[in-house]
Design an enzyme around this catalytic site. Structure first.
Site, PDB file in Angstrom:
ATOM      1  N   GLU A 416       0.797  -1.233   0.000  1.00 38.07           N
ATOM      2  CA  GLU A 416       0.000   0.000   0.000  1.00 38.07           C
ATOM      3  C   GLU A 416       0.828   1.281   0.000  1.00 38.07           C
ATOM      4  OE1 GLU A 416      -3.381   0.258   0.084  1.00 38.07           O
ATOM      5  OE2 GLU A 416      -4.135  -1.661   0.812  1.00 38.07           O
ATOM      6  N   GLU A 492      -4.232 -10.389  -0.477  1.00 36.40           N
ATOM      7  CA  GLU A 492      -5.039 -10.345   0.740  1.00 36.40           C
ATOM      8  C   GLU A 492      -6.469 -10.651   0.310  1.00 36.40           C
ATOM      9  OE1 GLU A 492      -4.657  -6.642   2.986  1.00 36.40           O
ATOM     10  OE2 GLU A 492      -2.490  -6.670   2.714  1.00 36.40           O
TER      11      GLU A 492
HETATM   12  C1  IPT Z   1      -5.285  -3.712   3.675  1.00 35.64           C
HETATM   13  C2  IPT Z   1      -3.879  -3.657   4.183  1.00 35.64           C
HETATM   14  O1  IPT Z   1      -2.958  -4.004   3.217  1.00 35.64           O
HETATM   15  C3  IPT Z   1      -3.644  -4.482   5.380  1.00 35.64           C
HETATM   16  O2  IPT Z   1      -2.447  -4.062   5.962  1.00 35.64           O
HETATM   17  C4  IPT Z   1      -4.773  -4.365   6.326  1.00 35.64           C
HETATM   18  O3  IPT Z   1      -4.934  -3.046   6.701  1.00 35.64           O
HETATM   19  C5  IPT Z   1      -6.002  -4.843   5.665  1.00 35.64           C
HETATM   20  O4  IPT Z   1      -6.267  -4.159   4.508  1.00 35.64           O
HETATM   21  C6  IPT Z   1      -7.219  -4.696   6.535  1.00 35.64           C
HETATM   22  O5  IPT Z   1      -7.091  -5.250   7.775  1.00 35.64           O
HETATM   23  S1  IPT Z   1      -5.702  -2.080   3.276  1.00 35.64           S
HETATM   24  C7  IPT Z   1      -7.427  -1.963   3.170  1.00 35.64           C
HETATM   25  C8  IPT Z   1      -7.843  -0.564   3.437  1.00 35.64           C
HETATM   26  C9  IPT Z   1      -7.885  -2.401   1.825  1.00 35.64           C
END
Ligand code: IPT
Length: 975
Positions: A416, A492
């Site tokens: 990010e 993710e």
């Molecule tokens: C995404 C992040 O990469 C991760 O670090 C964590 O924050 C996760 O989501 C949520 O728990 S960012 C999200 C705003 C898409």
């Protein structure tokens, strides 16, 4: 008034540079014959509120340490009674003015005096090594300043031979919580300053290597491993098991067994130089993208992954070796084969364990600038040349430290950060230094620097389009063409916050259907809850906001498959089932069973098989069966004579299981890898239908079979000898889950919010009619929220035969319902004594419509207290799926039986109401009341993953539509 010039020199901690004085990065290794001295332990410590407040007197040998305390290294001072932790996800907790940081900059001074062991060699150099310091350190030894560094989750070394002495060395370290480096470390986690990984002294004998690079590829066509070890000093490489004795720089090609996460074959070796003999653990494997598919040793890999932050509830990101091993053992036991080290390189020993136990690793650089999204990415460090040296330093410190691990197959630039030239510079450097691995970066939709088309939380629909190679084109045809060549990764997905994630099985089907979809990494491994105690002495896990933070993101930090104490949550049990690497299916009608080996590399030779036959939950017989070993991707169908439905009436269930045939380093013989259940129902012949009991009226009550009703309201008050605390009536409310509530930025409809706006948590029940006829009692009601004309017209029809009381419920929605219902069923309450539950249905754990893969049919028994899933922020939990009957009994065995009469139901029991569950923010706020509250649900709304991703798929939504269902109540007499 004058503003200070932009060019005025900044203090080291605000310089967007890697720091000064540290040595170039090099490979880490655990074992060698060169001396090492751990400097872990208790250090003198004091904390100042600003970076400049306390002077440098403490770095001198004779400094007075009055007023100092102690802290443990490795550790975080905020978890040791100095200051407090703070949690933000995207937001920086300070004004955005890179590279400047606020005046309020907690600064810890550390001091430790040490002697060298008596046998410490006199010759050679010594290196002082820091494995991790958050976020910026300045270091002195014996009053001599060695330098300073940033890059919290990266190692830094200083040459100290010239200043070191035999006795009375004074090591002084000043650590600032905030530095320019903090702008590069905006990961979603607690801000936890301090020296949180080891500090050690490494002897470097004359003639010892400064660095070495093990190249161990595998040629899957020839079956040969190719080994070459680069080293800056001449040496020999020994691998006795392979008969290899080789000069550094030369290559040997020998037949080997390759390394994979499934078969983590390591060969013991040594690198022998004039000055040092060090242990090598060599795994031969080759990885890369071929024809749009990421392959290892020539075969497609399917990642069944998790994102792992380093976390321990007591020590934060200072994680001990036992905990690291425990994480990997738990992953392996749950069929997980890959880990992304979100969002920084882990402790280096973790990667040794991944080599040894077998996990594919995406090693991610310590880099995230997410908070710049709040200012439309203005002044984003990854797109500002002043920061490029720091970015390159971070890339090099990751790659150089971790380059010798076979488990590491992908380098990730960070998380990010938007897009920027600094990222391209990192990718270019990495590709030149290590062309043997793939490079990953998710957050630039053009993917100029990534070998993967990588997404986060993409809905199933989008994943399917990408799998079909029919994704929406990028505006630039050249970039689009490039992206179409890339394999797809969900770096993710499936946000495991609170109850959930839902929809895992639906994702897995896509990964197993489309070659391009190479799996994903669930967000995330563990809840980062920190232990706290109420003034009354009740222990609980705290989250963002519980430490008085100015800005925080609440319980978004508790979104793991493990609870903070590392007990698996239902989400992990579900994930294990969904990703099982062997699939069993069959048909009792034909007695056939199909076994498919979904491993990418392993045969099934390590598995044994067992069956069990139950009728209506009662064990009939068990045994084992053989399946010929299958190669990866192979499938076989066999006939199993035990798999034939007997004529005896009842529900026959065969449970077929694949188990480890022998102990492994991560689980014992008999550990279950995969399972399925096959069901055949033999109907009993028509039984004589007993005549319905006729109701009778007496002083304000209606008697019907074993039941007594209030004649005015139609409420059931007594059944057999049991007085209900609350009569069964229609119920639709559930304490919204994190996934029901969704995240503020969600596009999908956030039903958890709409439900409350609509008032589904405060339904009014109006009884319109209570009528008695010769065969039963009918109650008509209108169940509706205030301030709308929406309603659920409800008809309860009671009848009785012998000792059984039957309830048939008909629900007819009225008005224009635009939201699904949370649940649809009955709620009732019993006195608290009826606290032992048993049921025949899905178990042992909770399940919801899109989280039910791991729920298995059987007879289960649990105290009501143990049916609760202790989500760190309390919310709906604990439903058991597909229940045929459930009983609640007291210590003498008396109580209530509820049996499904039409379809199976969802069964939930707890010692507090849904309203109390809904009101609680922390587990300590829930205290058992006087009743056991029971929900018998005809249907439940799905769970989804909307706390960060998509909501439940359409097929898991519970539409407000006409419905009917029935159950049978029986009073149970106790001893
Ligand atoms: C995404 C992040 O990469 C991760 O670090 C964590 O924050 C996760 O989501 C949520 O728990 S960012 C999200 C705003 C898409």
């Amino acid at each position: 008034m004058q503003t200070p010039s932009e060019d005025a020199p900044l203090p080291y901690y605000e310089a967007p540079s890697p720091g000064e004085g540290a040595l170039p990065a090099r490979a880490w290794y655990a074992d060698s014959d060169a001396a090492r001295l751990s400097l872990n332990g208790s250090w003198s410590f004091r904390l100042a509120p600003t970076a400049a407040g306390t002077g440098e007197e403490f770095t001198r040998e004779e400094a007075e340490l009055s007023g100092w305390g102690e802290v443990t290294v490795p550790g975080h001072w905020v978890l040791q009674g100095h200051g407090a932790p703070a949690y933000t996800n995207v937001n920086y907790p300070f004004p955005l003015d890179p590279p400047r940081v606020p005046d309020e900059n907690p600064t810890g001074d550390y001091r430790r005096v040490f002697d060298l062991p008596a046998d410490w060699p006199a010759e050679g150099e010594c290196l002082l090594r820091f494995e991790g310091v958050e976020s910026c350190a300045r270091v002195w030894l014996n009053g001599v300043e060695l330098g300073n560094f940033q890059g919290s989750r990266l190692a830094h070394e200083f040459a100290v031979g010239g200043v070191l002495r035999r006795e009375g060395n004074v090591l002084a370290v000043r650590v600032h919580q905030w530095s320019a480096g903090s702008y590069l470390e905006d990961q979603d986690m607690w801000w936890l300053p301090g020296i949180f990984r080891e500090v050690s002294l490494w002897h470097r004998p004359p003639g010892a290597p400064a660095d070495f690079f093990v190249h161990a590829g595998y040629d899957h066509v020839a079956g040969l491993g190719r080994l070459r070890v680069e080293c800056d000093v001449p040496g020999r490489v020994l691998v006795p098991e392979l008969g290899i004795e080789l000069a550094t720089g030369q290559e040997a090609a020998v037949p080997v067994e390759p390394w994979s996460a499934e078969c983590p074959r390591l060969y013991e070796g040594e690198l022998v130089t004039e000055g040092e003999r060090l242990r090598l653990r060599i795994g031969f494997r080759s990885v890369g993208v071929e024809d749009g598919v990421f392959k290892a040793n020539g075969r497609r890999v399917l990642f069944r992954g998790v994102n792992r932050h380093e976390f321990h509830p007591a020590t934060g990101r200072a994680v001990d070796l036992e905990t690291m091993r425990r994480d990997i053992v738990l992953m392996k036991q749950h069929n997980i084969n890959a880990v992304r080290t979100s969002h920084y390189p882990p402790h280096p020993a973790f990667l040794d364990l991944c080599d040894e136990l077998g996990l594919w690793v995406i090693d991610e650089c310590d880099l995230e600038t997410h908070g710049f999204t709040e200012v439309e990415w203005r002044r984003n460090p990854v797109d500002d040349a002043r920061w490029t040296p720091a970015l390159l330093d971070r890339a090099a410190r990751m790659v150089e430290r971790d380059k010798n691990h076979p488990s590491v197959v992908v380098w990730s630039l960070g998380n990010e950060c938007g897009a920027g030239a600094g990222l391209s510079a990192m990718a270019q450097w990495i590709r030149e230094r290590d062309p043997s691995r793939a490079v990953h970066y998710e957050n630039d939709r053009d993917y100029p620097d990534s070998d993967f088309y990588s997404r986060m939380y993409a809905p199933h629909e989008e994943v399917e389009l990408i799998g079909r190679r029919e994704e929406e084109p990028l505006p630039d045809p050249r970039l689009d063409a490039h992206r179409r060549t890339l394999p797809f990764l969900l770096v993710e997905y499936a946000h495991a916050m609170g109850n959930g994630p839902g929809g895992l099985a639906d994702y897995q089907r896509l990964f197993e259907t489309y070659e391009r979809c190479q799996g994903g990494f669930v967000w995330e491994w563990i809840d980062h809850g920190l232990p706290k105690r109420t003034p009354e002495g009740r222990d609980y896990y705290a989250y963002g906001g519980d430490f008085g933070e100015e800005l925080h993101d609440g319980n978004f930090v508790c979104d793991g498959l493990l609870f903070p104490d590392r007990t698996p949550s239902p989400g992990l049990i579900e994930y294990k089932k969904v990703i099982e690497p062997v699939r069993l299916s069959g048909d009792p009608a034909t007695g056939t069973l199909t076994v498919t080996n979904n491993h990418d590399f392993a045969t099934t030779a390590h598995l044994a098989y067992a069956w069990a036959h139950h009728t209506d939950g009662a064990l009939q017989a068990t045994g084992t069966f053989d399946v010929p070993p299958l190669g990866p991707g192979e499938s076989t169908t066999l006939t199993l004579k035990e798999l034939t439905a007997p004529d005896t009436p009842g529900e026959h269930v065969w449970t077929l299981r694949a188990l480890l045939a022998a102990d492994t380093p991560w689980a014992a013989e008999g550990h279950e890898i995969a399972w399925t259940q096959l069901v055949a129902t033999a109907e009993a012949g028509p039984a004589p239908t007993p005549a319905p009991a006729a109701p009778s009226r007496a002083a304000g009550v209606v008697r019907l079979g074993p039941a007594v009703f209030d004649a005015g309201t139609g409420a059931l008050t007594t059944l057999g000898g049991l007085r209900l605390s609350q009569a069964p009536r229609l119920d639709v409310w559930r304490a919204p889950t994190d996934n029901d509530l969704g995240a503020s930025w969600q596009q999908d409809t956030r039903f958890g919010v709409l439900w409350r706006e609509l008032g589904l948590h405060r339904m009014h029940h109006r009884v319109d009619e209570v009528s008695v006829d010769e065969s039963g009692l009918t109650v008509r009601a209108r169940v509706a929220p205030a301030a709308t004309d929406l309603a659920l017209r409800t008809r309860y029809r009671w009848s009785a035969t012998d000792g059984e009381l039957r309830l048939h419920v008909t629900v007819t929605p009225e008005g224009d319902w635009r939201v699904p219902l949370p649940r649809l069923g009955l709620r009732l309450a019993l006195p608290g004594a009826y606290g032992l539950a048993s049921w025949y249905g899905g178990g042992p754990g909770e399940a919801y419509p899109d989280t039910a893969a791991a729920s298995r049919l059987g007879r289960w028994e649990l105290p009501v207290d143990r049916m609760q899933t202790p989500y760190v922020r309390p919310q709906e939990n604990g439903a058991r799926a597909d229940v045929r009957w459930a009983e609640l009994r007291d210590a003498r065995g008396g109580g209530l039986r509820i049996a499904a009469d039409s379809a199976p139901f969802w069964f939930t029991a707890r010692r507090w109401t849904t309203e109390q569950l809904d009101a609680a923010e922390h587990t300590w706020e829930l205290t058992p009341g006087e009743e056991v509250w029971v929900n018998i649900d005809h249907a439940q709304h799905g769970i989804g993953s909307q706390s960060c991703g998509p909501g439940p798929l359409p097929q898991y939504r519970l539409a407000a539509a006409p419905a009917e269902f029935s159950v049978v109540f029986t009073g149970l007499a106790g001893a």
